[in-house]
Design an enzyme around this catalytic site. Sequence first.
Site, PDB file in Angstrom:
ATOM      1  CE1 TYR A 254      -3.631   2.639   0.851  1.00 13.92           C
ATOM      2  CE2 TYR A 254      -2.207   3.231   2.473  1.00 13.92           C
ATOM      3  CZ  TYR A 254      -3.284   3.602   1.475  1.00 13.92           C
ATOM      4  OH  TYR A 254      -4.307   4.542   2.049  1.00 13.92           O
TER       5      TYR A 254
ATOM      6  CG  ASP B  63       5.724   3.404   0.709  1.00 16.32           C
ATOM      7  OD1 ASP B  63       6.175   4.023   2.076  1.00 16.32           O
ATOM      8  OD2 ASP B  63       4.410   3.344   0.476  1.00 16.32           O
TER       9      ASP B  63
ATOM     10  CE  LYS C 224       1.409   5.031   8.219  1.00 14.61           C
ATOM     11  NZ  LYS C 224       1.301   4.165   7.224  1.00 14.61           N
TER      12      LYS C 224
END
Length: 431
Positions: free
Chosen positions: A147, A242, A270
Site C-alpha cells: 500500500y 516506500d 509516520k
Amino acid sequence: MSCSRRTQSEREFARALKVIPGGVNSPARAFGAVGGHPLIIDRGEGQYLYDIDGNRYIDFVGSWGPHILGHRHPRVISRIEEALKKGTSFGAPTLLETELAELVAELVPCVEKVRMVNSGTEAAMSAIRLARGFTGRDKIIKFAGCYHGHVDSLLVQAGSGALTLGTPSSPGIPQGCTADTVVLEYNDLDQIRDTFAQQGDQIACLILEPVVGNMGVVLPEPGFLETIRELCSKNGTVFIMDEVMTGFRVGLGGAQQRFGITPDICMLGKVIGGGMPVGAYGGKSEIMDTISPVGTVYQAGTLSGNPIAMASGIATLECLKETNPYPQLEENTQRLTEGLRSAATKAGSPHTLAECGSMFTLFFNPDKVTNYTISARNDVELFARYFQGMLDRGIYLPCSQFEANFTSAMMTDDDINQTIQAAGEVLQEIA
Ligand SMILES: *Cc1c(COP(=O)(O)O)cnc(C)c1O
C-alpha cells in the site's frame, strides 16, 4: 481488567455517523473487519490510550506507526510548544525545515536531498511523478498487497494472469490512470525478471515496501531486494522504497540500512512527523533536482514543511538518534512475539508470526506469508474474535488481520506480560 463498558464510545460514534461518512476520517479506523464500533479516544499517555469511557488500553497501533516513542513524549511536546509560540504557519522558509532535512539526510542512506509534504500518499504521488519526469517513461511496477496511500495509479489490482496491466481497485479511478501500472506478486523474482526482459526500457520506476506492513508484516526473501536493485540499475529504472512505515521504525536508517540495499528515492511518513501530518520523499540530488523550482517537474504544498509538524519531527528523530531505543525495543518485541507464538501453539490455533524490528503480525494462517495470495487466506473470522477478546482485556490491536502491530519504546515488561497473558486466555477461549 475488563474494558467491556464502552457505552459513551458507542453513543458518540452514532453521533459521528450522522455527519462523517462511516463516522471516520480514514476507513481503516472503522472496525469494519472486526465488527462493533470504534473506540472514541480521549487521550494518549506513553504506551497507553484512554477512551472516553475512561478505559485504559495498551496501544499496539501507535496512530498506525508514528508513535515509536509513545504518546506525548516530553521532548516532542516541549518542541511543539516552543514552535507554537512563534506561529503555526508562514508559507515562507523557516530554520526548522532545514534542520529536519539535515537530520533525514544524515540518517537515511539514500537521501541527499529531501522534500517535505503532508502525508505518505502525497509522497507517493510526488515520487512517481518525479520518476516519470526524470526518466521520460510512463510505466510503473508495484506489488500486490503493498500500500502506498490512496494514489489513483496505485489503487490497482492485478489483472487476470501474471504480467498483465492493472485494473483500478476502486470506483472513481479512470482505467487510464492505472493503464501504465504493472502489478506483480511480492517475492516472485521470475515475474520481475520477465517484466524487465520484456519492457525494461519503458519502466520509469519500481515501487515497493521493503518490509511490507500493509498485508500484515511480510519480509523480503533473501535476494529479492538485491535483484531488484540490480535490475533497476541495469534498466535505468528509478528504484523507490516506500519507507513510510519502516523508516525510523525497523532501525534509525530504515529498511534500506537494515538490509544494506540503497534505493534511488525513498518515501517517508509516520515516524518522521512524530504524530503530526508529515510525509517526505528524498534521494539522489541528481534526481531530486528534477523537481521545481530547480527542474520542471511540478510539486507544491501550501502547508508543506509546517513549523509545528517540523518541530515534532525534529524532536522525534533527535530523540531516536540520541537514545537509540532500537536494540531494547527489538528485544522486547521478540519476547512478546515468542509469548504470542507459544500461546497460539498451546491453544492449537493455526498461525504463523512475522516480525521485523518493532513491527509484527500474528497471522491466523498455517502457512508462512510471503505474498498477497497467501495472506488473502488468513482466517479473518478467527482474527475478529481474537481482536474483540483482546480489546475486552485492555489491549488495543490494529482492527484488521492485514495490518502491522507496533510496539513502542515506552512498553514495560509488565505491559508485555499482560499482553501475552491476555492472548493466552483469548486464544484458549476462541479455539
Ligand atoms: C501509511 C502508509 C502510506 C500512506 O501514508 P498516509 O500518510 O496515510 O497517506 C503509504 N505507504 C505506506 C507503506 C504506509 O504504511
